[in-house]
Write an enzyme that holds these catalytic residues in place. Structure first.
Site, PDB file in Angstrom:
ATOM      1  N   GLU A   1      -3.043  10.191  -3.861  1.00 59.18           N
ATOM      2  CA  GLU A   1      -1.751  10.533  -3.907  1.00 59.18           C
ATOM      3  C   GLU A   1      -1.113   9.376  -5.083  1.00 59.18           C
ATOM      4  OE1 GLU A   1      -3.257  10.221  -1.216  1.00 59.18           O
ATOM      5  OE2 GLU A   1      -2.147  11.222   0.454  1.00 59.18           O
TER       6      GLU A   1
ATOM      7  N   CYS B   1      -1.506   8.616   4.058  1.00 58.32           N
ATOM      8  CA  CYS B   1      -1.319   7.330   4.933  1.00 58.32           C
ATOM      9  C   CYS B   1       0.257   7.119   4.686  1.00 58.32           C
ATOM     10  CB  CYS B   1      -2.337   6.126   4.209  1.00 58.32           C
ATOM     11  SG  CYS B   1      -1.700   5.536   2.629  1.00 58.32           S
TER      12      CYS B   1
ATOM     13  N   CYS C   1       1.477   5.716   1.183  1.00 57.85           N
ATOM     14  CA  CYS C   1       1.767   6.786   0.348  1.00 57.85           C
ATOM     15  C   CYS C   1       2.745   7.533   0.614  1.00 57.85           C
ATOM     16  CB  CYS C   1       0.465   7.844   0.293  1.00 57.85           C
ATOM     17  SG  CYS C   1      -0.954   7.332  -0.331  1.00 57.85           S
TER      18      CYS C   1
ATOM     19  N   GLU D   1     -12.153   3.581  -5.040  1.00 56.00           N
ATOM     20  CA  GLU D   1     -12.361   2.434  -4.186  1.00 56.00           C
ATOM     21  C   GLU D   1     -12.981   1.216  -4.924  1.00 56.00           C
ATOM     22  OE1 GLU D   1     -14.535   4.080  -0.815  1.00 56.00           O
ATOM     23  OE2 GLU D   1     -12.825   5.071  -0.012  1.00 56.00           O
TER      24      GLU D   1
ATOM     25  N   CYS E   1      -5.153   5.129  -2.924  1.00 51.83           N
ATOM     26  CA  CYS E   1      -5.257   6.627  -2.572  1.00 51.83           C
ATOM     27  C   CYS E   1      -5.041   7.520  -3.531  1.00 51.83           C
ATOM     28  CB  CYS E   1      -4.239   6.754  -1.497  1.00 51.83           C
ATOM     29  SG  CYS E   1      -4.384   5.853  -0.164  1.00 51.83           S
TER      30      CYS E   1
ATOM     31  N   ASN F   1      -8.955   9.485  -4.939  1.00 49.10           N
ATOM     32  CA  ASN F   1      -8.948   7.893  -4.334  1.00 49.10           C
ATOM     33  C   ASN F   1     -10.020   7.171  -5.095  1.00 49.10           C
ATOM     34  OD1 ASN F   1     -10.852   9.790  -2.864  1.00 49.10           O
ATOM     35  ND2 ASN F   1     -11.029   8.347  -1.307  1.00 49.10           N
TER      36      ASN F   1
HETATM   37  N1  THU Z   1      -7.070   8.175   1.302  1.00 45.92           N
HETATM   38  C1  THU Z   1      -6.459   8.881   0.250  1.00 45.92           C
HETATM   39  O1  THU Z   1      -6.783   8.744  -0.912  1.00 45.92           O
HETATM   40  N2  THU Z   1      -5.389   9.309   0.861  1.00 45.92           N
HETATM   41  C2  THU Z   1      -4.756   9.313   2.040  1.00 45.92           C
HETATM   42  O2  THU Z   1      -3.864   9.873   2.233  1.00 45.92           O
HETATM   43  C3  THU Z   1      -5.637   8.985   3.031  1.00 45.92           C
HETATM   44  C4  THU Z   1      -6.708   7.806   2.675  1.00 45.92           C
HETATM   45  C5  THU Z   1      -8.511   7.414   0.904  1.00 45.92           C
HETATM   46  C6  THU Z   1      -8.233   5.813   0.897  1.00 45.92           C
HETATM   47  C7  THU Z   1      -9.859   5.659   0.931  1.00 45.92           C
HETATM   48  O3  THU Z   1     -10.326   5.689  -0.365  1.00 45.92           O
HETATM   49  C8  THU Z   1     -10.319   6.649   1.768  1.00 45.92           C
HETATM   50  O4  THU Z   1      -9.297   7.634   1.660  1.00 45.92           O
HETATM   51  C9  THU Z   1     -10.596   6.350   3.192  1.00 45.92           C
HETATM   52  O5  THU Z   1      -9.267   5.773   3.938  1.00 45.92           O
END
Ligand code: THU
Length: 159
Positions: free
Chosen positions: A74, A111, A114, A63, A72, A61
């Protein structure tokens, strides 16, 4: 009115019960958590995908101070795979995550956004994507993202 129940099918495996290929993919997802840029949530997610030709690609991920600009783990892996190897279906996706206490005990779950992207992959390549959700207590093994998405929406629902 009729009551309708929908079933979710998955398996819970201990790490040693996974095949060598699946163990390798989970380990890559765990390693990929190191490449996460999670300056805001401090939640480090790693993803690893295996393509039909056996190639493994990772994602983490990323940000951003402007929150919606991040992505994310994935999707970083899936979109990179599609951009670089568009002829290769994705056969398996593994996910792992770390918080301030370390690797999550319970399997990390993708999430909704994804899940929809994984569904598009299944629809595009006409084959399921196996999903491995890692937790230190066990790994969920899921045969298709449809098991995580009852009443899912794909292109054919529009015609
Ligand atoms: N996140 C992911 O990378 N994958 C997921 O399936 C759930 C959430 C990340 C997004 C964000 O950077 C952090 O987790 C908090 O939500």
């Amino acid at each position: 009115m009729k009551n309708i129940k929908l079933e979710v099918n998955m398996q819970l495996a201990q790490f040693e019960e996974l095949s060598t290929d699946d163990q390798e993919l989970v380990n890559k997802a765990i390693e990929a958590t190191r490449n996460s840029y999670a300056n805001y949530s401090h939640f480090h997610v790693g993803a690893a995908i295996r393509l039909a030709d056996g190639r493994v690609m990772i994602g983490a991920n990323q940000e951003n101070a402007a929150f919606p600009s991040g992505l994310c783990a994935e999707r970083t892996a899936i979109f990179a795979a599609q951009a670089n190897y568009p002829d290769q279906p994705i056969t398996t996706l593994a996910i792992a995550a770390k918080n301030e206490k370390g690797l999550l005990e319970e399997p990390v779950t993708p999430c909704g956004g994804c899940r929809q992207v994984i569904l598009e992959i299944e629809d595009r390549y006409k084959q399921p994507v196996r999903i491995l959700l890692y937790g230190t207590k066990g790994t969920y093994v899921i045969k298709s993202v449809k098991d995580l998405m009852p009443l899912s929406f794909v292109d054919s629902n529009m015609h």
